[in-house]
Design a protein around this motif. Structure first.
Motif, PDB file in Angstrom:
ATOM      1  N   GLU A 122      30.099  45.708  -0.729  1.00 11.41           N
ATOM      2  CA  GLU A 122      29.995  44.247  -0.673  1.00 11.41           C
ATOM      3  C   GLU A 122      28.583  43.773  -1.004  1.00 11.41           C
ATOM      4  O   GLU A 122      28.392  42.673  -1.529  1.00 11.41           O
ATOM      5  CB  GLU A 122      30.435  43.759   0.704  1.00 11.41           C
ATOM      6  CG  GLU A 122      31.935  43.947   0.933  1.00 11.41           C
ATOM      7  CD  GLU A 122      32.315  43.702   2.377  1.00 11.41           C
ATOM      8  OE1 GLU A 122      31.472  43.943   3.270  1.00 11.41           O
ATOM      9  OE2 GLU A 122      33.459  43.272   2.615  1.00 11.41           O
ATOM     10  N   VAL A 123      27.574  44.604  -0.677  1.00 13.97           N
ATOM     11  CA  VAL A 123      26.198  44.280  -1.064  1.00 13.97           C
ATOM     12  C   VAL A 123      26.101  44.173  -2.587  1.00 13.97           C
ATOM     13  O   VAL A 123      25.464  43.251  -3.124  1.00 13.97           O
ATOM     14  CB  VAL A 123      25.220  45.352  -0.535  1.00 13.97           C
ATOM     15  CG1 VAL A 123      23.819  45.131  -1.111  1.00 13.97           C
ATOM     16  CG2 VAL A 123      25.163  45.321   0.979  1.00 13.97           C
ATOM     17  N   TYR A 124      26.743  45.099  -3.295  1.00 20.88           N
ATOM     18  CA  TYR A 124      26.714  45.061  -4.759  1.00 20.88           C
ATOM     19  C   TYR A 124      27.397  43.802  -5.294  1.00 20.88           C
ATOM     20  O   TYR A 124      26.908  43.173  -6.241  1.00 20.88           O
ATOM     21  CB  TYR A 124      27.409  46.302  -5.329  1.00 20.88           C
ATOM     22  CG  TYR A 124      26.728  47.607  -5.001  1.00 20.88           C
ATOM     23  CD1 TYR A 124      25.338  47.696  -4.917  1.00 20.88           C
ATOM     24  CD2 TYR A 124      27.468  48.764  -4.763  1.00 20.88           C
ATOM     25  CE1 TYR A 124      24.711  48.887  -4.615  1.00 20.88           C
ATOM     26  CE2 TYR A 124      26.851  49.970  -4.459  1.00 20.88           C
ATOM     27  CZ  TYR A 124      25.471  50.028  -4.385  1.00 20.88           C
ATOM     28  OH  TYR A 124      24.852  51.207  -4.082  1.00 20.88           O
ATOM     29  N   LEU A 136      26.620  38.382  -7.697  1.00 23.27           N
ATOM     30  CA  LEU A 136      26.842  36.937  -7.654  1.00 23.27           C
ATOM     31  C   LEU A 136      25.517  36.171  -7.620  1.00 23.27           C
ATOM     32  O   LEU A 136      25.418  35.063  -8.159  1.00 23.27           O
ATOM     33  CB  LEU A 136      27.693  36.569  -6.448  1.00 23.27           C
ATOM     34  CG  LEU A 136      29.149  37.042  -6.488  1.00 23.27           C
ATOM     35  CD1 LEU A 136      29.856  36.720  -5.176  1.00 23.27           C
ATOM     36  CD2 LEU A 136      29.892  36.414  -7.662  1.00 23.27           C
ATOM     37  N   PHE A 137      24.494  36.752  -6.986  1.00 25.55           N
ATOM     38  CA  PHE A 137      23.192  36.095  -6.916  1.00 25.55           C
ATOM     39  C   PHE A 137      22.572  35.927  -8.308  1.00 25.55           C
ATOM     40  O   PHE A 137      21.728  35.040  -8.510  1.00 25.55           O
ATOM     41  CB  PHE A 137      22.226  36.892  -6.039  1.00 25.55           C
ATOM     42  CG  PHE A 137      22.252  36.480  -4.592  1.00 25.55           C
ATOM     43  CD1 PHE A 137      22.245  35.146  -4.231  1.00 25.55           C
ATOM     44  CD2 PHE A 137      22.267  37.434  -3.591  1.00 25.55           C
ATOM     45  CE1 PHE A 137      22.261  34.765  -2.903  1.00 25.55           C
ATOM     46  CE2 PHE A 137      22.281  37.070  -2.255  1.00 25.55           C
ATOM     47  CZ  PHE A 137      22.282  35.731  -1.908  1.00 25.55           C
ATOM     48  N   LEU A 138      22.935  36.770  -9.265  1.00 21.21           N
ATOM     49  CA  LEU A 138      22.345  36.682 -10.602  1.00 21.21           C
ATOM     50  C   LEU A 138      22.887  35.508 -11.410  1.00 21.21           C
ATOM     51  O   LEU A 138      22.247  35.063 -12.366  1.00 21.21           O
ATOM     52  CB  LEU A 138      22.597  37.982 -11.369  1.00 21.21           C
ATOM     53  CG  LEU A 138      21.886  39.241 -10.860  1.00 21.21           C
ATOM     54  CD1 LEU A 138      22.360  40.460 -11.630  1.00 21.21           C
ATOM     55  CD2 LEU A 138      20.380  39.092 -10.968  1.00 21.21           C
ATOM     56  N   LEU A 139      24.057  34.992 -11.039  1.00 21.86           N
ATOM     57  CA  LEU A 139      24.705  33.970 -11.866  1.00 21.86           C
ATOM     58  C   LEU A 139      24.053  32.585 -11.793  1.00 21.86           C
ATOM     59  O   LEU A 139      23.779  31.985 -12.842  1.00 21.86           O
ATOM     60  CB  LEU A 139      26.193  33.880 -11.493  1.00 21.86           C
ATOM     61  CG  LEU A 139      27.038  35.118 -11.810  1.00 21.86           C
ATOM     62  CD1 LEU A 139      28.477  34.914 -11.338  1.00 21.86           C
ATOM     63  CD2 LEU A 139      27.012  35.417 -13.297  1.00 21.86           C
ATOM     64  N   PRO A 140      23.794  32.014 -10.604  1.00 19.52           N
ATOM     65  CA  PRO A 140      23.246  30.647 -10.575  1.00 19.52           C
ATOM     66  C   PRO A 140      21.939  30.465 -11.343  1.00 19.52           C
ATOM     67  O   PRO A 140      21.791  29.473 -12.073  1.00 19.52           O
ATOM     68  CB  PRO A 140      23.078  30.375  -9.074  1.00 19.52           C
ATOM     69  CG  PRO A 140      24.078  31.255  -8.417  1.00 19.52           C
ATOM     70  CD  PRO A 140      24.098  32.504  -9.251  1.00 19.52           C
TER      71      PRO A 140
END
Length: 446
Positions: A129-131, A136-140
């Motif tokens: 889940e960390v991965y 997801l953090f890279l998208l915004p």
């Protein structure tokens, strides 16, 4: 090869003022270090880790002043690579650009995964889940920078403002549990412990070069950049000093992988886990937003200057949105992220690659400052001191400098290949130039 620079006397056309400029610097420098370093430094140096914060903050002043002085005089999307091109020639500039674009970019998955670890710890999840959260953090940041400063600017202001407010809340929450008696004995691990803590905080106070790639977007670079740098130095310094104090006095023996979560829970039981997860998300998105924008602007400028394919050059000009370069940044960050996952999530090798490339950038950038800035000026003296500091950091990097050396060899190879192409019969005939083409002048490419 000519690097197009905006003249100092040109009317300001950028969107970045003092508030947004300070926000970008704070995000780039404050970074994910607050999530790990205060209690880690307290572990290796005890109360004397406060001296390490002060020492590294003092070392940051000449580095920050050097890049601020260069950015005010040469506001260009190439950032440090542009300064190196002007001072040391195109081959050195190409190497510097590659170090930042390909080497420092390795830090993207590190930042994303450090933030993800806190979010998943709050939710009680597992490593897979960390991965997922890290990806997801890279998208915004990619999406907001694709729209341009019209969106990325306000988002960055909100993220940085929330970060500063939450750091204050964390410190205030932990203060009631702080015991000033924990400050004695002070040098519990000797001066060697202070040195070890200082080496940790180098990661925390890096980032002064990142915003130079956005210098052309400032409305008034000569006035705004030095002021934004000064604001960031004060904010970042106070934030780390405050966090280090509560780490030493409230949690002197913490060995938790998410120490800031434990720190907040000393004053906010239960709610602390949620608060820290929010802090981690804000820090992660803020840092990635600042760096992704810098990487994209640099990539476009490298395409403009012929050091990357010309296809990525669109958006290098002030006010332009480098969407094609953003695509390349997205591919690089995704590839590095995949390597992290494939190697079991060990972040240390990627941190070392990131920092070694950053040290190399600092060294050439400081050397360029000594060549370009007026001899005897405050900026010139800052560059001299920064050169010495960068040499010390390079010595500490040791064999990890193999990555920037390899990228430098690639830069030399690209220059040699361009010389060979320029001497071919087809190149000798000369390409046809359209009515909008920009003639090249100055030194030969490579």
């Amino acid at each position: 090869m000519t690097t197009t620079l905006r003249p100092a006397e040109a009317p300001p056309t950028g969107r970045i003022g003092l508030l947004l400029g300070s926000s970008l610097y704070v995000s780039a420098v404050l970074g994910t270090g607050i999530l790990l370093l205060p209690t880690l430094a307290a572990r290796v140096a005890g109360p004397a880790s406060l001296l390490a914060v002060v020492g590294v903050l003092a070392m940051s002043v000449p580095l920050a002043a050097t890049f601020a002085a260069l950015a005010t005089r040469h506001p260009d999307s190439g950032g440090v690579a542009t300064y190196v091109r002007l001072a040391l020639g195109p081959t050195a500039a190409r190497a510097c650009g590659y170090w930042f674009f390909f080497g420092v970019c390795v830090g993207c998955p590190v930042v994303a995964l450090v933030g993800a670890q806190y979010v998943v710890a709050m939710l009680g999840g597992s490593q897979p889940e960390v991965y997922v959260v890290g990806a997801l953090f890279l998208l915004p940041p990619l999406l907001t920078n694709a729209v341009g400063l019209r969106l990325a600017g306000p988002v960055q202001l909100v993220l940085t403002g929330s970060l500063v407010v939450l750091v204050v809340l964390v410190v205030v929450a932990a203060l009631p549990s702080s015991d000033p008696a924990a400050l004695t004995p002070f040098l519990t691990h000797g001066w060697s412990g202070v040195g070890a803590a200082a080496s940790l905080f180098v990661w925390a106070f890096a980032g002064w070069e990142a915003v130079t790639h956005l210098a052309g977007e400032f409305r008034d670079p000569r006035r705004t950049i030095p002021r934004a740098t000064a604001v960031a130095l004060v904010v970042v310094g106070l934030a780390y000093l405050a966090l280090q104090y509560v780490a030493v006095t409230a949690l002197p023996d913490s060995t938790s992988p998410v120490p800031l979560m434990d720190l907040v829970e000393t004053g906010l039981p239960g709610a602390g886990r949620i608060a820290v997860a929010v802090v981690a998300g804000i820090v992660t998105l803020g840092v990635l937003g600042a760096y992704v924008g810098a990487f994209a602007k640099l990539g476009a400028s490298l395409g403009r200057d012929g050091d990357l394919p010309a296809w990525v050059s669109r958006g290098a000009q002030p006010g332009g949105v480098p969407r094609r370069a953003l695509v390349v940044v997205a591919v690089l960050a995704s590839a590095y992220f995949g390597v992290v996952v494939a190697t079991g999530g060990d972040l240390e090798p990627f941190v070392l690659v990131h920092t070694s490339c950053m040290v190399a950038v600092y060294l050439l950038g400081a050397a360029a400052a000594v060549r370009l800035l007026e001899r005897g000026s405050p900026g010139w003296w800052s560059g001299v001191v920064a050169c010495g500091l960068a040499l010390v950091l390079a010595a500490l990097a040791g064999w990890h400098l193999v990555v920037p050396v390899a990228l430098a060899l690639v830069a030399v190879g690209v220059g040699l290949a361009r010389r060979v192409r320029s001497r071919s019969p087809r190149a000798a005939a000369g390409p046809s130039r359209g009515p909008g083409s920009i003639p090249r002048s100055g030194s030969a490419a490579g």
